[in-house]
Design an enzyme around this catalytic site. Structure first.
Site, PDB file in Angstrom:
ATOM      1  N   GLY A  45      32.276  32.834  47.451  1.00  0.00           N
ATOM      2  CA  GLY A  45      32.531  34.027  48.260  1.00  0.00           C
ATOM      3  C   GLY A  45      33.961  34.009  48.777  1.00  0.00           C
ATOM      4  CG  ASN A  46      36.377  35.997  47.584  1.00  0.00           C
ATOM      5  OD1 ASN A  46      36.310  37.220  47.598  1.00  0.00           O
ATOM      6  ND2 ASN A  46      36.007  35.268  46.539  1.00  0.00           N
ATOM      7  CB  SER A  62      41.689  29.258  45.297  1.00  0.00           C
ATOM      8  OG  SER A  62      40.851  29.033  44.202  1.00  0.00           O
ATOM      9  N   GLY A  63      38.941  27.722  46.588  1.00  0.00           N
ATOM     10  CA  GLY A  63      38.239  26.440  46.459  1.00  0.00           C
ATOM     11  C   GLY A  63      38.324  25.497  47.642  1.00  0.00           C
ATOM     12  CB  SER A  91      40.105  34.147  47.224  1.00  0.00           C
ATOM     13  OG  SER A  91      39.104  34.636  46.384  1.00  0.00           O
ATOM     14  CD  GLU A  93      36.463  37.306  42.093  1.00  0.00           C
ATOM     15  OE1 GLU A  93      37.269  38.075  41.525  1.00  0.00           O
ATOM     16  OE2 GLU A  93      35.449  36.864  41.551  1.00  0.00           O
ATOM     17  CG  HIS A 112      32.831  38.497  46.897  1.00  0.00           C
ATOM     18  ND1 HIS A 112      31.718  39.044  46.298  1.00  0.00           N
ATOM     19  CD2 HIS A 112      33.185  37.448  46.128  1.00  0.00           C
ATOM     20  CE1 HIS A 112      31.414  38.349  45.216  1.00  0.00           C
ATOM     21  NE2 HIS A 112      32.287  37.364  45.097  1.00  0.00           N
ATOM     22  CG  HIS A 114      28.476  34.207  45.357  1.00  0.00           C
ATOM     23  ND1 HIS A 114      29.040  33.074  44.832  1.00  0.00           N
ATOM     24  CD2 HIS A 114      29.376  35.213  45.140  1.00  0.00           C
ATOM     25  CE1 HIS A 114      30.239  33.381  44.316  1.00  0.00           C
ATOM     26  NE2 HIS A 114      30.458  34.667  44.505  1.00  0.00           N
ATOM     27  CG  HIS A 173      30.006  37.843  41.034  1.00  0.00           C
ATOM     28  ND1 HIS A 173      31.279  37.935  40.509  1.00  0.00           N
ATOM     29  CD2 HIS A 173      30.124  37.099  42.148  1.00  0.00           C
ATOM     30  CE1 HIS A 173      32.108  37.267  41.267  1.00  0.00           C
ATOM     31  NE2 HIS A 173      31.434  36.753  42.279  1.00  0.00           N
TER      32      HIS A 173
HETATM   33 ZN   LIG Z   1      32.149  35.688  43.867  1.00  0.00          ZN
END
Ligand SMILES: [Zn+2]
Length: 230
Positions: A45-46, A62-63, A91, A93, A112, A114, A173
């Protein structure tokens, strides 16, 4: 307030950084909230928030685990993807967030997730219809066409599906919600996931599922907007 790209003197840069700091704090705070909400696991998610009226936004890196995030980890990005401040990679995304901010000036924050039940709907390609009075106010939630995580195609599909909507289901997703603040976008994701759970449970009975017809939804929307609350 400054706008996206302008000449950056040392003084301006200092002022800018002070402004960014508030938004970075919000990302850290909502990163914790999203992790504790069960809508994501690990680093998935982000979230992002627009910096005032500018073409810039603060976004999760990111991550990186949400619980370890500090303000220094949050990059500031412009809608075209250029990193304006920060050392961490944004991210995966980031293009999706950038394209949404570029296309929809009213959008101030994006969440965003999941979330499980919304993702179930994405697998069977079923939009979330207007099933109760909450959804009357939100409107139905479409499923955007499938595209690979992090791709420009995904960014384009989601941006297109978001026209006239406040949320979109991402095929195979998860969910994406927009709003005027992180508080609003986050609350919307929570509500939609709850309603997706109700809808999936109703579908799983195998019996016919009744939704509120658009004509009735319109009347309820008008009535609630006049009468609900203090
Ligand atoms: Zn995602």
């Amino acid at each position: 307030m400054f706008v996206g790209k302008y000449e950056r003197t040392a003084k301006n840069k200092k002022e800018e950084s002070e402004v960014y700091e508030e938004y970075k704090k919000e990302i850290v705070e909502y990163g914790r909230k999203i992790l504790n909400s069960n809508h994501v696991v690990g680093t998935s998610g982000n979230i992002s928030v627009r910096i005032g009226n500018t073409s810039l936004f603060a976004i999760t890196p990111s991550g990186m685990p949400y619980e370890e995030l500090t303000v220094d980890d949050i990059p500031i990005i412009d809608v075209k993807g250029e990193r304006i401040e920060g050392t961490k990679k944004p991210s995966i995304e980031v293009r999706m967030h950038g394209l949404i901010y570029e296309h929809y000036p009213d959008v101030r924050a994006i969440v965003h997730t999941h979330s499980v039940y919304t993702t179930v709907l994405s697998l069977i390609r079923k939009p979330l219809p207007i099933i109760n009075e909450t959804m009357v106010m939100v409107g139905d939630v479409p499923v955007a066409e499938f595209a690979r995580t992090g791709s420009l195609e995904l960014a384009e599909n989601v941006t297109k599906a978001l026209k006239g909507r406040r949320a979109v289901i991402l095929a195979n997703h998860g969910l994406l919600c927009v709003g005027k603040s992180l508080k609003e976008s986050f609350a919307l994701c929570e509500e939609i996931e709850r309603d997706a759970q109700i809808y999936v449970l109703a579908l799983s009975t195998g019996m016919s599922v009744h939704i509120i017809p658009e004509e009735e939804a319109k009347k309820t929307r008008e009535w609630l907007s006049k009468n609900y609350g203090q």
